[in-house]
Design a protein around this motif. Structure first.
Motif, PDB file in Angstrom:
ATOM      1  N   PRO A 173     -51.398-108.669 -72.184  1.00  0.00           N
ATOM      2  CA  PRO A 173     -51.900-109.389 -70.723  1.00  0.00           C
ATOM      3  C   PRO A 173     -51.890-110.504 -70.943  1.00  0.00           C
ATOM      4  N   CYS A 174     -51.753-111.302 -70.146  1.00  0.00           N
ATOM      5  CA  CYS A 174     -51.924-113.070 -70.772  1.00  0.00           C
ATOM      6  C   CYS A 174     -53.042-113.593 -69.961  1.00  0.00           C
ATOM      7  N   TYR A 175     -52.656-115.040 -69.770  1.00  0.00           N
ATOM      8  CA  TYR A 175     -53.670-115.587 -69.670  1.00  0.00           C
ATOM      9  C   TYR A 175     -54.365-116.423 -68.402  1.00  0.00           C
ATOM     10  N   ARG A 176     -53.413-115.483 -67.747  1.00  0.00           N
ATOM     11  CA  ARG A 176     -53.333-115.980 -66.028  1.00  0.00           C
ATOM     12  C   ARG A 176     -53.873-114.342 -65.735  1.00  0.00           C
ATOM     13  N   CYS A 177     -53.434-113.878 -66.139  1.00  0.00           N
ATOM     14  CA  CYS A 177     -54.298-111.982 -65.993  1.00  0.00           C
ATOM     15  C   CYS A 177     -55.659-112.117 -66.486  1.00  0.00           C
ATOM     16  N   LEU A 178     -56.528-113.231 -67.153  1.00  0.00           N
ATOM     17  CA  LEU A 178     -57.152-113.056 -67.417  1.00  0.00           C
ATOM     18  C   LEU A 178     -58.907-114.022 -66.265  1.00  0.00           C
ATOM     19  N   ARG A 197     -51.693-107.892 -59.735  1.00  0.00           N
ATOM     20  CA  ARG A 197     -51.341-108.254 -59.109  1.00  0.00           C
ATOM     21  C   ARG A 197     -50.660-110.023 -59.479  1.00  0.00           C
ATOM     22  N   CYS A 198     -51.011-110.044 -61.266  1.00  0.00           N
ATOM     23  CA  CYS A 198     -50.297-111.321 -62.005  1.00  0.00           C
ATOM     24  C   CYS A 198     -48.924-111.556 -62.303  1.00  0.00           C
ATOM     25  N   ILE A 199     -48.496-112.113 -61.916  1.00  0.00           N
ATOM     26  CA  ILE A 199     -46.540-112.788 -61.567  1.00  0.00           C
ATOM     27  C   ILE A 199     -45.772-112.887 -62.993  1.00  0.00           C
ATOM     28  N   CYS A 200     -46.807-112.899 -64.251  1.00  0.00           N
ATOM     29  CA  CYS A 200     -46.418-112.608 -65.010  1.00  0.00           C
ATOM     30  C   CYS A 200     -45.369-110.791 -65.746  1.00  0.00           C
ATOM     31  N   LYS A 201     -44.633-111.494 -65.738  1.00  0.00           N
ATOM     32  CA  LYS A 201     -43.320-110.266 -66.252  1.00  0.00           C
ATOM     33  C   LYS A 201     -43.792-109.387 -66.832  1.00  0.00           C
TER      34      LYS A 201
HETATM   35 ZN   LIG Z   1     -50.462-112.147 -66.501  1.00  0.00          ZN
END
Ligand SMILES: [Zn+2]
Length: 229
Positions: free
Chosen positions: A156-161, A224-228
């Motif tokens: 998971p990335c920072y956006r997921c957080l 819902r995160c835009i990260c791949k």
């Molecule tokens: Zn993410």
């Protein structure tokens, strides 16, 4: 190697060689960046890049100790001078600009990114670039007595957080020592990424130096995160 004689028993000669062969980009040479660049350079990370477009002002010196005596100078250049004096074995590059979508590609030339900026916009630009290019990064942020650190290696990335980010205030209140603690934890994480050790992946470490509470928030990829993936 004499310089590293006290840490080689901890990380081994192989570990020391890995640090010397590694490269780290430090984004932001402010309160967190001052701490991170100090510990990474002194530990012998072979190549360090420093990005910052700001100018040193007197009120920065409450926490940004690498800029002592450098009021009026660009922070990336000032930080580069500091690293060169601290450890001449380190190859250091200064990027005297603030990160945007166009120049973020400079991160491609580094193994790990230490995220030490003072705004969400730069964090998100780097999050997206690092995810897309498979570059691990260590996030740190501070507010008053409080700090947080997490390490992103893929999802998971920072956006997921957070998914939603608040509007940035002009300047956040901050104690110098909060930068010290947070930046030290970030330094440990960067070095452990390089050494392939367990890090705060999917774990946000948060702390409050007023109550001395340290706790972790676990997080997963948010669909819902835009990260791949
Ligand atoms: Zn993410």
């Amino acid at each position: 190697m004499d310089r590293y004689i006290r840490q080689i028993p901890v990380i081994g000669e192989r570990g020391q060689e890995r640090l010397i062969d590694s490269s780290v980009l430090i984004v932001g040479a402010g309160g967190l960046g001052s701490v991170v660049l100090t510990y990474l350079a002194s530990a012998g990370v072979g190549r360090i890049g420093i990005v910052d477009g700001d100018i040193v002002e007197e009120h920065n010196l409450q926490r940004q100790f690498v800029h002592a005596g450098k009021i009026g100078k660009n922070k990336a250049i000032s930080a580069m001078d500091f690293v060169e004096r601290l450890n001449p074995n380190v190859e250091v590059e200064a990027y005297p600009f603030n990160v945007n979508e166009k120049n973020v590609k400079v991160a491609k030339h580094y193994d790990v990114v230490a995220l030490c900026p003072d705004n969400f916009e730069v964090r998100l630009i780097l999050n997206d670039f690092c995810i897309e290019n498979g570059i691990p990064f260590v996030h740190g942020a501070v507010y008053g007595f409080e700090g947080e650190v997490t390490t992103v290696i893929g999802s998971p990335c920072y956006r997921c957080l957070y998914l939603k980010f608040p509007k940035q205030k002009n300047s956040t209140p901050i104690m110098g020592f909060t930068c010290g603690v947070t930046g030290s934890i970030q330094s440990a994480e960067v070095i452990k990424v390089i050494l392939d050790m367990e890090v705060l992946k999917g774990r946000l470490l948060r702390f409050d130096l007023r109550s001395m509470d340290f706790f972790e928030v676990k997080y997963d990829r948010d669909s819902r995160c835009i990260c791949k993936k």
